[in-house]
Design a protein around this motif. Sequence first.
Motif: not given
Length: 195
Positions: A77-84, A86-90, A93-103, A179-183
């Motif tokens: 749904a975010a396609a076309g908003t912000a920058t590509v 920025d959206n991918l970075t966000g 960051m969600d996929v690899f939150d601390t729980v995601g990394v542990a899972v 976030t800057a490193t991931v970006h």
Amino acid sequence: MPTGVAIRDPRQQLFEAAERVLLRAGPTALTSRAVTEEAGVAKGVLHRHFKDFDDFLTELVRDRIDRLASRGESLRAAAGTATVADNLTGALMDVFDTVGVAVVSLVIARDELRSRLRALGPPGIPLMGEAARMLAAYLAAERDLGRVTADADVDILAPTLLGAAHLLFADRESPAPDTATVHRVVTTVVSGAVR
């Protein structure tokens, strides 16, 4: 005569306890006893809601995959908003939150869990495969909008982004990247594909 206090949502309480154990001690420390002690419930509660511990772990990961599916909908749904980037970075960051990394570590560490998850879903490493499909769907939406080049191979870009990000987050002993490193990594990977 009742033996205890009713638990409002025992499955969720057990999942949250398992996540805390994973974060604190890693996948090797995740046992049924550790989970029930962390949740503050009798061991029988886990076995009342799940066939066995591997069934519990399978449902724990599937719960995480379901959350990822919801994140994928908002990313598309975010396609076309912000920058590509920025959206991918966000999203990463969600996929690899601390729980995601542990899972992800848990899935890689437990053969029976991986086998059960693969029987229920597409091939590949469970959770990582779903994350790659989420990123590819988003990139395809951006391609349809003209913000990603028409010849961009989103099915190659998505796992490339995921792999590069996973390398940044994989060391559970070090602080997570900012976030800057991931970006910066995202920008580099998609530089030839983003208009």
